[in-house]
Design a protein around this motif. Sequence first.
Motif, PDB file in Angstrom:
ATOM      1  N   VAL A   1       0.822  -1.212   0.000  1.00  0.00           N
ATOM      2  CA  VAL A   1       0.000   0.000   0.000  1.00  0.00           C
ATOM      3  C   VAL A   1       0.857   1.263   0.000  1.00  0.00           C
ATOM      4  CG1 VAL A   1      -1.681   1.312   1.388  1.00  0.00           C
ATOM      5  CG2 VAL A   1      -1.996  -1.135   1.046  1.00  0.00           C
ATOM      6  N   THR A   2       2.025   1.189   0.615  1.00  0.00           N
ATOM      7  CA  THR A   2       2.912   2.353   0.678  1.00  0.00           C
ATOM      8  C   THR A   2       3.968   2.339  -0.426  1.00  0.00           C
ATOM      9  OG1 THR A   2       4.410   1.239   2.232  1.00  0.00           O
ATOM     10  CG2 THR A   2       2.615   2.577   3.182  1.00  0.00           C
ATOM     11  N   ALA A   3       3.779   1.505  -1.435  1.00  0.00           N
ATOM     12  CA  ALA A   3       4.708   1.397  -2.565  1.00  0.00           C
ATOM     13  C   ALA A   3       6.141   1.121  -2.090  1.00  0.00           C
ATOM     14  CB  ALA A   3       4.655   2.651  -3.440  1.00  0.00           C
ATOM     15  N   TYR A   4       6.269   0.339  -1.019  1.00  0.00           N
ATOM     16  CA  TYR A   4       7.557  -0.112  -0.488  1.00  0.00           C
ATOM     17  C   TYR A   4       8.461   1.031  -0.029  1.00  0.00           C
ATOM     18  CZ  TYR A   4       5.805  -4.385  -2.483  1.00  0.00           C
ATOM     19  OH  TYR A   4       4.998  -5.440  -2.786  1.00  0.00           O
ATOM     20  N   GLN A   5       7.887   2.189   0.217  1.00  0.00           N
ATOM     21  CA  GLN A   5       8.687   3.339   0.635  1.00  0.00           C
ATOM     22  C   GLN A   5       9.346   3.133   1.994  1.00  0.00           C
ATOM     23  OE1 GLN A   5       7.051   7.392  -0.363  1.00  0.00           O
ATOM     24  NE2 GLN A   5       5.191   6.154  -0.548  1.00  0.00           N
ATOM     25  N   ILE A   6       8.682   2.386   2.873  1.00  0.00           N
ATOM     26  CA  ILE A   6       9.248   2.168   4.212  1.00  0.00           C
ATOM     27  C   ILE A   6      10.578   1.433   4.088  1.00  0.00           C
ATOM     28  CG2 ILE A   6       8.859   1.131   6.482  1.00  0.00           C
ATOM     29  CD1 ILE A   6       5.787   1.353   5.788  1.00  0.00           C
ATOM     30  N   GLY A   7      10.617   0.432   3.229  1.00  0.00           N
ATOM     31  CA  GLY A   7      11.858  -0.318   3.020  1.00  0.00           C
ATOM     32  C   GLY A   7      12.938   0.503   2.356  1.00  0.00           C
ATOM     33  N   TYR A   8      12.534   1.340   1.387  1.00  0.00           N
ATOM     34  CA  TYR A   8      13.518   2.184   0.693  1.00  0.00           C
ATOM     35  C   TYR A   8      14.126   3.220   1.637  1.00  0.00           C
ATOM     36  CZ  TYR A   8      11.743   0.384  -3.767  1.00  0.00           C
ATOM     37  OH  TYR A   8      11.369  -0.411  -4.810  1.00  0.00           O
ATOM     38  N   ILE A   9      13.283   3.803   2.470  1.00  0.00           N
ATOM     39  CA  ILE A   9      13.729   4.883   3.353  1.00  0.00           C
ATOM     40  C   ILE A   9      14.339   4.324   4.638  1.00  0.00           C
ATOM     41  CG2 ILE A   9      12.937   6.865   4.720  1.00  0.00           C
ATOM     42  CD1 ILE A   9      10.767   7.255   2.494  1.00  0.00           C
ATOM     43  N   GLY A  10      13.743   3.282   5.171  1.00  0.00           N
ATOM     44  CA  GLY A  10      14.175   2.700   6.448  1.00  0.00           C
ATOM     45  C   GLY A  10      13.246   3.150   7.560  1.00  0.00           C
ATOM     46  N   LEU A  11      12.684   2.212   8.274  1.00  0.00           N
ATOM     47  CA  LEU A  11      11.715   2.524   9.336  1.00  0.00           C
ATOM     48  C   LEU A  11      12.295   3.480  10.372  1.00  0.00           C
ATOM     49  CD1 LEU A  11       8.815   1.854  10.300  1.00  0.00           C
ATOM     50  CD2 LEU A  11       9.809   0.006  11.661  1.00  0.00           C
TER      51      LEU A  11
END
Length: 136
Positions: free
Chosen positions: A40-50
């Motif tokens: 749902v977040t277009a994998y942005q959490i993984g790209y940016i880092g939690l």
Amino acid sequence: MRATPYIDKKFYDDVFNGVSVEATDFEKFVVRASDVIDQVTAYQIGYIGLSQFSDLVVGLIKKATAAQVEYYQLEGVDIDTTGSDSDAKSVSVGKFSYTGSQGDQSKQAARVGPNVLAYLDGTNLVKKNEVRMRVI
């Protein structure tokens, strides 16, 4: 790829206070729920880092994950793959039968719990479709 789910059972039980989920079911649900959050977040959490997000955003991500776990518990995990719960939506009386059907788009929308989107809305990680209008 994300190494661990976004929440653990302690967070789900003690902070989120979700409906009761057996430990074995929780382990299955939380992995799938974390995957849905990524999708749902277009994998942005993984790209940016939690760890790069504020405490508020991390809290909303965790609550969204917990809400998806709860959604699986209430609606059944089948909703993740089929877009509908396992209960048939059909009626038969004599020779007449009716089967309700949802379009593909609404089936996919049913994969994500409504509270999940409400929590993620506050993170700015979900892109909304824009409508552009022009005057000719």
